[in-house]
Enzyme design. Sequence first.
Site, PDB file in Angstrom:
ATOM      1  N   ARG A   1      10.356  -7.501  -5.702  1.00 27.17           N
ATOM      2  CA  ARG A   1       9.197  -8.045  -4.967  1.00 27.17           C
ATOM      3  C   ARG A   1       9.403  -9.522  -4.601  1.00 27.17           C
ATOM      4  O   ARG A   1       8.479 -10.331  -4.664  1.00 27.17           O
ATOM      5  CB  ARG A   1       7.916  -7.921  -5.805  1.00 27.17           C
TER       6      ARG A   1
ATOM      7  N   SER B   1      -0.784  -2.714  -5.484  1.00 18.80           N
ATOM      8  CA  SER B   1      -0.627  -3.354  -6.800  1.00 18.80           C
ATOM      9  C   SER B   1      -1.071  -4.802  -6.710  1.00 18.80           C
ATOM     10  O   SER B   1      -0.565  -5.550  -5.868  1.00 18.80           O
ATOM     11  CB  SER B   1       0.842  -3.356  -7.219  1.00 18.80           C
TER      12      SER B   1
ATOM     13  N   GLU C   1       0.959 -10.122  -7.385  1.00 20.12           N
ATOM     14  CA  GLU C   1       1.853  -9.703  -6.311  1.00 20.12           C
ATOM     15  C   GLU C   1       1.211 -10.073  -4.983  1.00 20.12           C
ATOM     16  O   GLU C   1       1.874 -10.386  -4.006  1.00 20.12           O
ATOM     17  CB  GLU C   1       2.031  -8.180  -6.412  1.00 20.12           C
TER      18      GLU C   1
HETATM   19  N1  EPU Z   1       0.628   3.645 -16.231  1.00 15.49           N
HETATM   20  C1  EPU Z   1      -0.350   3.635 -17.186  1.00 15.49           C
HETATM   21  N2  EPU Z   1      -1.630   3.946 -16.798  1.00 15.49           N
HETATM   22  C2  EPU Z   1      -1.952   4.261 -15.536  1.00 15.49           C
HETATM   23  C3  EPU Z   1      -0.939   4.277 -14.540  1.00 15.49           C
HETATM   24  C4  EPU Z   1       0.354   3.949 -14.918  1.00 15.49           C
HETATM   25  O1  EPU Z   1      -0.107   3.367 -18.354  1.00 15.49           O
HETATM   26  O2  EPU Z   1      -3.122   4.527 -15.265  1.00 15.49           O
HETATM   27  C5  EPU Z   1       2.013   3.325 -16.645  1.00 15.49           C
HETATM   28  C6  EPU Z   1       2.802   4.590 -16.931  1.00 15.49           C
HETATM   29  O3  EPU Z   1       3.634   4.330 -18.017  1.00 15.49           O
HETATM   30  C7  EPU Z   1       3.646   4.760 -15.685  1.00 15.49           C
HETATM   31  C8  EPU Z   1       3.906   3.317 -15.312  1.00 15.49           C
HETATM   32  O4  EPU Z   1       2.676   2.639 -15.607  1.00 15.49           O
HETATM   33  O5  EPU Z   1       4.826   5.431 -15.951  1.00 15.49           O
HETATM   34  C9  EPU Z   1       4.281   3.108 -13.884  1.00 15.49           C
HETATM   35  O6  EPU Z   1       3.225   3.560 -13.038  1.00 15.49           O
HETATM   36  P1  EPU Z   1       3.484   3.933 -11.525  1.00 15.49           P
HETATM   37  O7  EPU Z   1       4.623   4.856 -11.408  1.00 15.49           O
HETATM   38  O8  EPU Z   1       2.180   4.354 -10.930  1.00 15.49           O
HETATM   39  O9  EPU Z   1       3.977   2.614 -10.859  1.00 15.49           O
HETATM   40  P2  EPU Z   1       3.595   1.091 -11.038  1.00 15.49           P
HETATM   41  O10 EPU Z   1       4.639   0.409 -11.828  1.00 15.49           O
HETATM   42  O11 EPU Z   1       2.201   0.951 -11.489  1.00 15.49           O
HETATM   43  C10 EPU Z   1       5.023   0.401  -8.959  1.00 15.49           C
HETATM   44  C11 EPU Z   1       4.826  -0.430  -7.721  1.00 15.49           C
HETATM   45  C12 EPU Z   1       4.034   0.349  -6.688  1.00 15.49           C
HETATM   46  C13 EPU Z   1       4.820   1.604  -6.347  1.00 15.49           C
HETATM   47  C14 EPU Z   1       5.016   2.422  -7.631  1.00 15.49           C
HETATM   48  C15 EPU Z   1       5.882   3.625  -7.411  1.00 15.49           C
HETATM   49  C16 EPU Z   1       4.829  -2.734  -8.486  1.00 15.49           C
HETATM   50  C17 EPU Z   1       4.017  -3.955  -8.744  1.00 15.49           C
HETATM   51  N3  EPU Z   1       4.144  -1.670  -8.056  1.00 15.49           N
HETATM   52  O12 EPU Z   1       3.717   0.597  -9.515  1.00 15.49           O
HETATM   53  O13 EPU Z   1       3.940  -0.448  -5.514  1.00 15.49           O
HETATM   54  O14 EPU Z   1       4.152   2.377  -5.368  1.00 15.49           O
HETATM   55  O15 EPU Z   1       5.676   1.617  -8.614  1.00 15.49           O
HETATM   56  O16 EPU Z   1       7.206   3.221  -7.253  1.00 15.49           O
HETATM   57  O17 EPU Z   1       6.059  -2.777  -8.638  1.00 15.49           O
HETATM   58  C18 EPU Z   1       2.607  -2.054  -4.396  1.00 15.49           C
HETATM   59  O18 EPU Z   1       3.559  -2.827  -4.510  1.00 15.49           O
HETATM   60  O19 EPU Z   1       1.525  -2.401  -3.836  1.00 15.49           O
HETATM   61  C19 EPU Z   1       2.705  -0.721  -4.962  1.00 15.49           C
HETATM   62  C20 EPU Z   1       1.683   0.150  -4.943  1.00 15.49           C
END
Ligand code: EPU
Length: 338
Positions: free
Chosen positions: A164, A238, A334
């Site tokens: 990012r 995010s 972010e």
């Molecule tokens: N999780 C929880 N509770 C929840 C949701 C998630 O504990 O309610 C934990 C779980 O362990 C899960 C982990 O968070 O495995 C990761 O969650 P998720 O796969 O939904 O992804 P994220 O890390 O929350 C990142 C990006 C998103 C992108 C997704 C999928 C960042 C800041 N965000 O989110 O990007 O779509 O991965 O690759 O890196 C954005 O940048 O606006 C965005 C939405």
Amino acid sequence: MKIFNDFSLKHYNTFGLNYNCAAFIEVEFAEEIYSINKMFELSETEHLIIGQGSNILFTKDFDGIVIHPTFNNFSMKSQDNNFLYLEVEAGKNWDELVRYSVGKNLGGIENLVSIPGLAGAAPIQNIGAYGQEIKDVIEFVHFFDFNDNIFKVFHNRQCRFDYRNSIFKQELKNKIFITSIEIKLKKNPTPVIDYGNVKDELFKSGIKNPSVNDVCNIIANIRENKLPSPKEIGNAGSFFKNPIVSNSKFEELKKSYPDIPFFEVGENQIKIPAAWLIEKSGFKGKVKGNVGTYHKQPLVIVNFGNASGNEILDFANEIKTKIFVEFGIELESEVNIL
Ligand code: EPU
């Protein structure tokens, strides 16, 4: 070009906040930025470049010039046995570009489906999702330098892409205007399906050898089920980055939270999902007045209708403080806050 004075940005930020800017300039051709810079001396004048405003939180009126690219052509530059090279103008809708490339069975950006925003903004924060990042397909970024008053081109390496992050968010912040990106797409794509539940969802749909189209559709569905559409409910995806901590900090956390999820980053660092930290600290689905975290993905802060920018910011700061107190981790936003 078109110039509007005292212009409402309500439709140019996905939180849907009704703040005004002093002037709004629609740039219809990339070349126009040269005369706009002559007129307004942008290196000296407060300004902001907005695509769809999908990563921005306004907390007040913007007392400067907003520049919005509308030029959106794209064309094939060349091809070889493995790749097709496309040049895409800044104003092209990102999701439309993904759908186009998937329609041609080209690989490299199919996992980045449904990300709101324009192509010109995509390299700035190196958009990424489900195991793909734009840095892996970018060949060149073309931009205009306000200080030197000339058009320039950076090769991928010069963009200093990181999670990012890029040079456009750092040294070159507010100094340039991205006019187009050149990307290379794979002619014989190998789908990337290892992230999260992508594989499971493909399996559930009975898909054994997924095409880029299959992966794109599955991810579009996952996103639709988990993330709120800014068209229906104001948000900027995010709100925070996933924090990266040292191995020793991680080991210390693991003692108190043996179930802590993590991703290794290189040899010495660990990325922890901010969504998990937020959920653990009791903020998942929490609503306060007009603001809250989304009940299915707490990393997304939503505007339930009439929030002010400061209400959203205060709520975000409350989350930050709680997480710092509880885990000793400082979340970084972010979203750009103005
Ligand atoms: N999780 C929880 N509770 C929840 C949701 C998630 O504990 O309610 C934990 C779980 O362990 C899960 C982990 O968070 O495995 C990761 O969650 P998720 O796969 O939904 O992804 P994220 O890390 O929350 C990142 C990006 C998103 C992108 C997704 C999928 C960042 C800041 N965000 O989110 O990007 O779509 O991965 O690759 O890196 C954005 O940048 O606006 C965005 C939405």
